[in-house]
Design a protein around this motif. Structure first.
Motif, PDB file in Angstrom:
ATOM      1  N   ASP A 150      71.494  32.794  25.972  1.00  0.00           N
ATOM      2  CA  ASP A 150      71.186  32.798  27.404  1.00  0.00           C
ATOM      3  C   ASP A 150      69.752  32.369  27.696  1.00  0.00           C
ATOM      4  OD1 ASP A 150      70.063  35.017  26.260  1.00  0.00           O
ATOM      5  OD2 ASP A 150      70.642  36.411  27.847  1.00  0.00           O
ATOM      6  N   ARG A 152      68.487  29.369  26.008  1.00  0.00           N
ATOM      7  CA  ARG A 152      68.344  28.070  25.367  1.00  0.00           C
ATOM      8  C   ARG A 152      67.705  27.082  26.324  1.00  0.00           C
ATOM      9  NH1 ARG A 152      73.798  28.481  22.177  1.00  0.00           N
ATOM     10  NH2 ARG A 152      72.996  29.374  20.252  1.00  0.00           N
ATOM     11  N   LYS A 153      66.631  26.458  25.866  1.00  0.00           N
ATOM     12  CA  LYS A 153      65.958  25.420  26.634  1.00  0.00           C
ATOM     13  C   LYS A 153      65.199  24.533  25.667  1.00  0.00           C
ATOM     14  CE  LYS A 153      61.823  28.217  27.622  1.00  0.00           C
ATOM     15  NZ  LYS A 153      60.962  28.772  28.709  1.00  0.00           N
ATOM     16  N   ASN A 238      68.391  16.270  34.093  1.00  0.00           N
ATOM     17  CA  ASN A 238      68.061  17.261  33.073  1.00  0.00           C
ATOM     18  C   ASN A 238      68.106  16.701  31.653  1.00  0.00           C
ATOM     19  OD1 ASN A 238      67.794  19.513  34.923  1.00  0.00           O
ATOM     20  ND2 ASN A 238      69.985  19.322  35.231  1.00  0.00           N
ATOM     21  N   GLN A 600      73.176  22.038  37.819  1.00  0.00           N
ATOM     22  CA  GLN A 600      72.115  23.004  37.552  1.00  0.00           C
ATOM     23  C   GLN A 600      72.641  24.352  37.079  1.00  0.00           C
ATOM     24  OE1 GLN A 600      68.510  22.193  38.086  1.00  0.00           O
ATOM     25  NE2 GLN A 600      69.748  20.386  37.643  1.00  0.00           N
ATOM     26  N   ASP A 601      73.853  24.684  37.461  1.00  0.00           N
ATOM     27  CA  ASP A 601      74.432  25.965  37.090  1.00  0.00           C
ATOM     28  C   ASP A 601      75.073  25.846  35.704  1.00  0.00           C
ATOM     29  OD1 ASP A 601      75.514  28.764  38.210  1.00  0.00           O
ATOM     30  OD2 ASP A 601      77.123  27.778  37.085  1.00  0.00           O
ATOM     31  N   SER A 602      74.625  26.666  34.732  1.00  0.00           N
ATOM     32  CA  SER A 602      75.084  26.517  33.351  1.00  0.00           C
ATOM     33  C   SER A 602      76.575  26.796  33.206  1.00  0.00           C
ATOM     34  CB  SER A 602      74.282  27.429  32.427  1.00  0.00           C
ATOM     35  OG  SER A 602      74.417  28.783  32.815  1.00  0.00           O
ATOM     36  N   GLN A 605      78.360  23.794  34.485  1.00  0.00           N
ATOM     37  CA  GLN A 605      78.148  22.697  33.551  1.00  0.00           C
ATOM     38  C   GLN A 605      79.059  22.843  32.336  1.00  0.00           C
ATOM     39  OE1 GLN A 605      74.463  22.345  31.107  1.00  0.00           O
ATOM     40  NE2 GLN A 605      74.153  20.418  32.235  1.00  0.00           N
ATOM     41  N   THR A 606      79.201  24.055  31.829  1.00  0.00           N
ATOM     42  CA  THR A 606      80.092  24.290  30.693  1.00  0.00           C
ATOM     43  C   THR A 606      81.526  23.922  31.037  1.00  0.00           C
ATOM     44  OG1 THR A 606      78.666  26.031  29.794  1.00  0.00           O
ATOM     45  CG2 THR A 606      80.979  26.048  29.112  1.00  0.00           C
TER      46      THR A 606
END
Length: 682
Positions: A150, A152-153, A238, A600-602, A605-606
């Motif tokens: 949670d 990860r960047k 991104n 933008q929302d993970s 995106q998944t």
């Protein structure tokens, strides 16, 4: 090859994409579960701040011999004056063995050879880890495998930090202040500008990057010597942060390269610039932890510590701990064998036929080496060329391209492959898993429920081939094209392949499996240089390919999932004269790919990534064969080696952060170039 992105308007938003269907097409199944891998490693996770931070310390130190031989004699400034104002600090919390001892040698063996040191002109330094040392980039993704899921960047590197504008149309990056190249010259925004404007955007110079690789319509503004700002044609690009890591955005030394560039030197040419830094020209100017100082063709490359390296540990010790790295230039097979025997220290083991014997040898109490098996994130696939005209020389090749674009034909090929037998031929035991294509199994974004799998079913394969008009009209056991395709000749398909042991196993078995359904498969064995040339020119019917990080982290290699660029995916490349002609499902893949980048929302995106994987496998965009793990082999004397897969966001050489490796003094081996630092003629 320059990447030319297709600039499609995003007329479809995320919520408009269809959900993954519950029903499967005829002949399809779900992907079967895979057995547990023996010796599977456990990953320890950290917050980003537990791995790196930028911090000014009260005191800095270096190996005593550097101080005595170079600082006290006036050859170098004191270490504190060679470091940035605020250096990067590698944190003890994420070091398995803590702060280390200075000295020692890291011994590696590789099968690659350096093309030269001008990576700004897309020259490789030989693979096997040298590239990761000399090419330092704005961001870093390798160690991300150790980040909490949670948190990860992308991690900082030459760019210390960054922020997006409120509208997401620009990205401001702050470079490390006071960092220096290995020859003592400052690293500034001019190095970034030169790399971007004068190499990446210059069509006469080959590049690992391109304008749109960093985001749609990327433009660079230099704000001041340590601040740059990127402007984009669409918000929140991104993938730019991923694509500013290895190898796509690693600036070269502008003070070295500008005098060699035709824009700044009328005597130079673009060819002379590209080839200006041959492998024999050492020492190299780099921002990396070690500097190539000696090169003997086809024998060895020796690297010594960089006195201006810009990273320290929490006690203020300038990194790296180890004084020397050397690469013996041999073969990839020798890399594994010499590491197993203790003559080398570090190797990615990627050749499954030797796994069982390796495990047996490493189990011996006196084995000098340990093995860490990662997830099944290596996978073989058949890539079927879908460009109708690129490198097409005759009617047979044209007919093959037409067949490759037919979903029924691709399904037939998938049904013709017995993946269980193929996996066991590669290596006995539970190592391999059936692979349908798309994202690699056992990686972060993969979900088996998304996968549409067309399993071994030769009867159905024959049925599909017959429905396409492919019949054995001359009774020789090989199907014939219809008379209106290639004059009704035998269905012969050339498979471009490599010359490794694994490739040989695949070749032999695929020839037999295709023969069972009436296809004559002809392996075309190429070495790595020949294979790369054929790949880049589109000169293949099919190619056997082992994919690694391209299909692990979608944001890093989106052109492997969808034809968002003329340069990819490999099996559907295009050029100005031979453009891609996208099929309906490919257009949907492009829309999904753009939406993934902008989301933008993970969680959303998944879902989009899962959807694109569903579409790839449903349409058999490439024919998956088998997936399998690799193992990282490391000499037991090397400290600070975390559990790591051989490939995740990057190869293990980058992920494990070799600059923090150390060896206890009693276990250190003799250096080839003791107490030497790189010295340049200025």
């Amino acid at each position: 090859m320059k990447v030319q992105r297709r600039l499609l308007g995003l007329t479809i938003i995320c919520t408009c994409f269809p959900v993954i269907a519950d029903t499967l097409p005829a002949g399809a199944t779900t992907i079967p579960d895979a057995a547990e891998i023996p010796n599977r490693l456990a990953i320890q996770y950290f917050s980003p701040d537990d791995i790196v931070e930028f911090k000014k310390l009260d005191h800095y130190s270096e190996p005593s011999w550097v101080t005595e031989k170079y600082v006290k004699t006036g050859k170098l400034p004191p270490v504190a004056k060679r470091l940035p104002e605020v250096p990067m600090v590698l944190k003890t919390a994420s070091m398995p063995d803590g702060i280390g001892e200075y000295g020692g040698v890291l011994r590696q063996v590789i099968g690659g050879r350096p093309q030269g040191w001008n990576w700004s002109a897309a020259h490789s330094q030989g693979w096997g880890g040298i590239n990761y040392i000399v090419q330092q980039c704005l961001t870093r993704t390798g160690p991300m495998y150790q980040l909490n899921p949670d948190e990860r960047k992308v991690l900082p590197n030459l760019a210390q930090n960054w922020e997006w504008s409120d509208d997401g149309m620009s990205l401001t990056m702050h470079l490390i202040r006071g960092a220096r190249w290995s020859d003592g010259e400052p690293f500034t925004a001019e190095d970034v500008r030169f790399y971007w404007e004068d190499t990446v955007l210059e069509p006469r110079i080959p590049s690992f990057s391109s304008q749109n690789a960093l985001g749609k319509g990327a433009k660079l503004e230099v704000v001041d010597p340590y601040t740059i700002r990127w402007h984009f044609d669409a918000p929140h690009q991104n993938q730019a942060l991923y694509n500013m890591s290895f190898m796509t955005f690693c600036p070269g030394p502008a003070h070295i390269l500008k005098p060699l560039h035709p824009k700044y030197n009328p005597q130079a040419t673009y060819d002379s610039f590209s080839n200006a830094l041959p492998a024999s020209q050492v020492p190299v100017v780099t921002m990396g932890p070690w500097v190539p100082v000696d090169y003997k063709d086809d024998q060895i490359i020796v690297l010594r510590r960089n006195p201006y390296y810009w990273k320290v540990d929490e006690a203020g010790h300038q990194l790296p701990y180890m004084d020397e790295v050397h690469y013996k230039l041999s073969t990839w097979e020798a890399r594994t064998l010499e590491t197993m025997s203790g003559k080398a220290d570090f190797s990615n083991m990627e050749n499954p036929p030797i796994y069982i014997e390796t495990l047996r040898k490493l189990a011996a109490p006196d084995s000098p080496t340990k093995a860490m098996f990662g997830p099944r994130n290596l996978a073989y696939q058949i890539q079927m060329n879908m460009n109708l005209t690129l490198a097409v020389r005759d009617d047979r090749e044209a007919a093959i391209r037409t067949l490759n674009r037919d979903l029924k034909f691709r399904k037939a090929i998938s049904h013709a492959v017995d993946r269980k037998s193929l996996g066991q031929a590669l290596v006995k035991g539970p190592f391999t898993a059936e692979y349908a294509g798309g994202l690699h199994p056992e990686t972060a974004f993969y979900n088996p429920k998304d996968v549409v799998y067309f399993p071994y079913n030769p009867a159905l394969a024959k049925k599909y081939l017959a429905e396409l008009g492919l019949k054995d009209t001359d009774g020789n056991g090989v199907l014939n094209f219809p008379q209106n395709m290639a004059g009704g000749r035998d269905l012969e398909i050339v498979l471009n392949t490599g010359n490794s042991t694994s490739d040989t196993v695949f070749n032999e078995n695929l020839v037999s499996m295709m023969a069972d359904v009436g296809i004559k498969l002809i392996p075309r064995v190429l070495d790595s240089v020949q294979g790369d040339s054929a790949r880049d020119s589109g000169d293949f019917d099919w190619r056997l390919n082992r994919s690694d990080k391209e299909l692990i982290v979608p944001m890093q290699r989106m052109e492997w999932l969808a034809p968002i660029a003329q340069s990819g995916p490999i099996w559907h490349r295009g050029t100005e004269n031979n453009p891609q002609v996208l099929q309906p499902f490919e257009k949907q893949l492009v829309e999904l790919a753009h939406a993934i980048v902008l989301e933008q929302d993970s969680a959303r995106q998944t879902k989009l990534i899962r959807q694109i994987n569903h579409e790839i496998t449903k349409n058999v965009y490439h024919v998956g064969l088998v997936a399998y793990p690799g193992a990282l082999l490391v000499n037991k004397r090397i400290k600070n080696v975390p559990n790591a897969p051989i490939i995740a966001y990057q190869w293990a050489e980058d992920a494990v952060m070799r600059e923090r490796f150390w060896v206890p003094e009693a276990a250190q081996t003799k250096a080839l170039k003791p107490q030497l630092l790189p010295e340049y003629n200025k």
